[in-house]
Design an enzyme around this catalytic site. Structure first.
Site, PDB file in Angstrom:
ATOM      1  N   SER A 151       0.823  -1.208   0.000  1.00  0.00           N
ATOM      2  CA  SER A 151       0.000   0.000   0.000  1.00  0.00           C
ATOM      3  C   SER A 151       0.860   1.263   0.000  1.00  0.00           C
ATOM      4  CB  SER A 151      -0.880  -0.007   1.256  1.00  0.00           C
ATOM      5  OG  SER A 151      -1.486   1.248   1.443  1.00  0.00           O
ATOM      6  N   TYR A 174      -2.116   5.472  -4.633  1.00  0.00           N
ATOM      7  CA  TYR A 174      -3.144   6.497  -4.569  1.00  0.00           C
ATOM      8  C   TYR A 174      -2.606   7.684  -5.353  1.00  0.00           C
ATOM      9  CZ  TYR A 174      -6.009   4.285  -0.956  1.00  0.00           C
ATOM     10  OH  TYR A 174      -6.845   3.439  -0.279  1.00  0.00           O
ATOM     11  N   THR A 216      -5.503   2.596  -7.307  1.00  0.00           N
ATOM     12  CA  THR A 216      -6.839   2.533  -6.706  1.00  0.00           C
ATOM     13  C   THR A 216      -7.711   3.629  -7.305  1.00  0.00           C
ATOM     14  OG1 THR A 216      -5.985   1.588  -4.674  1.00  0.00           O
ATOM     15  CG2 THR A 216      -8.105   2.708  -4.516  1.00  0.00           C
ATOM     16  N   HIS A 261     -13.276  -2.249  -2.413  1.00  0.00           N
ATOM     17  CA  HIS A 261     -12.401  -1.751  -1.345  1.00  0.00           C
ATOM     18  C   HIS A 261     -12.746  -2.417   0.000  1.00  0.00           C
ATOM     19  CE1 HIS A 261      -9.606   1.889  -0.976  1.00  0.00           C
ATOM     20  NE2 HIS A 261      -9.557   1.332   0.223  1.00  0.00           N
TER      21      HIS A 261
HETATM   22  C1  HOC Z   1      -6.479   7.389   7.830  1.00  0.00           C
HETATM   23  C2  HOC Z   1      -6.406   7.297   6.374  1.00  0.00           C
HETATM   24  O1  HOC Z   1      -7.226   2.011   1.656  1.00  0.00           O
HETATM   25  C3  HOC Z   1      -8.301   1.838   3.718  1.00  0.00           C
HETATM   26  C4  HOC Z   1      -7.185   2.438   2.961  1.00  0.00           C
HETATM   27  C5  HOC Z   1      -7.145   3.908   2.970  1.00  0.00           C
HETATM   28  C6  HOC Z   1      -7.625   4.565   4.193  1.00  0.00           C
HETATM   29  C7  HOC Z   1      -6.925   5.813   4.533  1.00  0.00           C
HETATM   30  C8  HOC Z   1      -7.219   6.176   5.914  1.00  0.00           C
HETATM   31  O2  HOC Z   1      -8.172   1.662   4.906  1.00  0.00           O
HETATM   32  O3  HOC Z   1      -9.325   1.519   3.144  1.00  0.00           O
END
Ligand code: HOC
Length: 374
Positions: A107, A144, A170, A270
């Site tokens: 990730s 991202y 993504t 997701h």
């Molecule tokens: C605090 C930031 O893909 C997820 C990840 C991205 C989330 C970012 C959270 O947990 O789904």
């Protein structure tokens, strides 16, 4: 401790060892968590139609994805903040993946850096005992696309320089889904834990424990809600790595992605963490597979918990599956060894399911093997 016998047991054990905040972060879905649940029930709604009297004395679980051999049609999905589950986090996951010859998607929001993870995987691949099994192990980088395209490009360059073999971008997160449990908990990272790929780049220190204005707000600000298909073309222009798009749930979007030159598609909602009410990944799979035709590999994540789930996904046309939360359960319970055991359990379960359904090879798995429960 007796070793857990399946991924469900790992889940139970993990819930006892993770902090309540980390557990909620990992387990939660968006909204009322309808899609989170659908991802599972979609698998339960499918029945298998086994073939008999087929010679299954030897089973071949290998497949090819992006023109590479994989020892098993299972890879590790990108998941953020793995140091919440184990002090070594993504390093432990990468080592286990390398030992098992499994592809891992790192990730953007990892708590170990792109470079350190590559070094950890490579060190395992170099050991004599890992040399055979790890031959199928690859690293992909989940991206991202940030508003700041210079930062995005730098991440891509780092991944390419470190030997990652694909970019998995993504596309289902123009904004973050509403995760109520995280909101309630004012989710934050513990002191000393950082977004290893971003902190130094952005020059921004991530707020630690300031509730809704903290980590979520910071990351939400980085996401680019104006992202379109044209940006996929831009991405392809800045890197020679194959691009895989993650987060497709419709045939027409899949076709569009193919037209943009992507090499792979991950059918995904997701993990039920973005749009609550979205279709289950498995239910979207056949439409996507039919839309893309040959030449582009379709993968899927969401709700996979056992070997028969992998079999069902492959029967509906997936080239491979990405395993998400169960990897975190393994990591939380027993670090690198736990991840390795989760991967081995799924491999063994798939092997057994193939034997019992008359499929000596992955190539023998087709749509006739499944039907929807009436
Ligand atoms: C605090 C930031 O893909 C997820 C990840 C991205 C989330 C970012 C959270 O947990 O789904």
């Amino acid at each position: 401790m007796n070793r857990p016998i399946d991924l469900f047991e790992y889940e139970t054990l993990a819930s006892e060892s993770l902090s309540p905040m980390a557990l909620d972060y990992y387990t939660s879905g968006a909204g009322e968590e309808v899609t989170l649940r659908s991802n599972r029930t979609a698998f339960e709604a499918i029945e298998l139609r086994p073939r008999v009297l087929v010679d299954v004395s030897h089973r071949d679980l290998t497949t090819r994805v992006l023109d590479r051999d994989w020892v098993v049609p299972v890879a590790i999905a990108p998941m953020a903040f793995q140091c919440l589950a184990d002090p070594l986090g993504e390093l432990a996951t990468a080592r286990a993946a390398a030992r098992c010859g499994t592809t891992m998607v790192l990730s953007t929001l990892s708590t170990q850096s792109i470079e350190d993870v590559a070094i950890a995987a490579e060190a395992i691949a170099q050991t004599p005992e890992a040399s055979v099994s790890s031959s199928g192990s690859r690293l992909w980088f989940q991206l991202y696309v940030h508003r700041d395209r210079t930062l995005t490009q730098r991440l891509v360059e780092r991944a390419e320089a470190a030997g990652y073999e694909a970019l998995c971008v993504t596309v289902d997160a123009p904004i973050l889904g509403t995760r109520k449990r995280d909101r309630k908990n004012q989710f934050c990272l513990p002191t000393g834990m950082a977004l290893a790929n971003l902190v130094t780049l952005s020059g921004v220190s991530i707020p630690r424990a300031v509730g809704e204005s903290g980590l979520f707000a910071y990351f939400a600000e980085q996401l680019d809600a104006s992202l379109t298909w044209r940006d996929l073309e831009w991405l392809r222009s800045i890197s020679s790595l194959p691009v895989v798009v993650k987060g497709i749930l419709r045939g027409d979007d899949a076709k569009r992605a193919v037209d943009c030159g992507v090499r792979g598609i991950v059918v995904s909602n997701h993990g039920g963490r973005q749009l609550d009410g979205a279709i289950a990944s498995l239910d979207a799979l056949p439409e996507v597979v039919d839309a893309v035709g040959d030449g582009v590999d379709v993968l899927i994540d969401g709700g996979i918990r056992q070997g028969t789930d992998v079999l069902k996904a492959l029967a509906l046309g997936a080239k491979a599956v990405l395993l998400g939360r169960p990897i975190l359960w393994g990591l939380a319970v027993d670090g690198e060894a736990g991840v390795g055991r989760v991967l081995e359990l799924v491999r063994a379960e798939l092997d057994g399911a193939m034997a019992l359904s008359g499929c000596p090879s992955v190539g023998a798995i087709d749509r006739s093997l499944v039907r929807w429960r009436r």
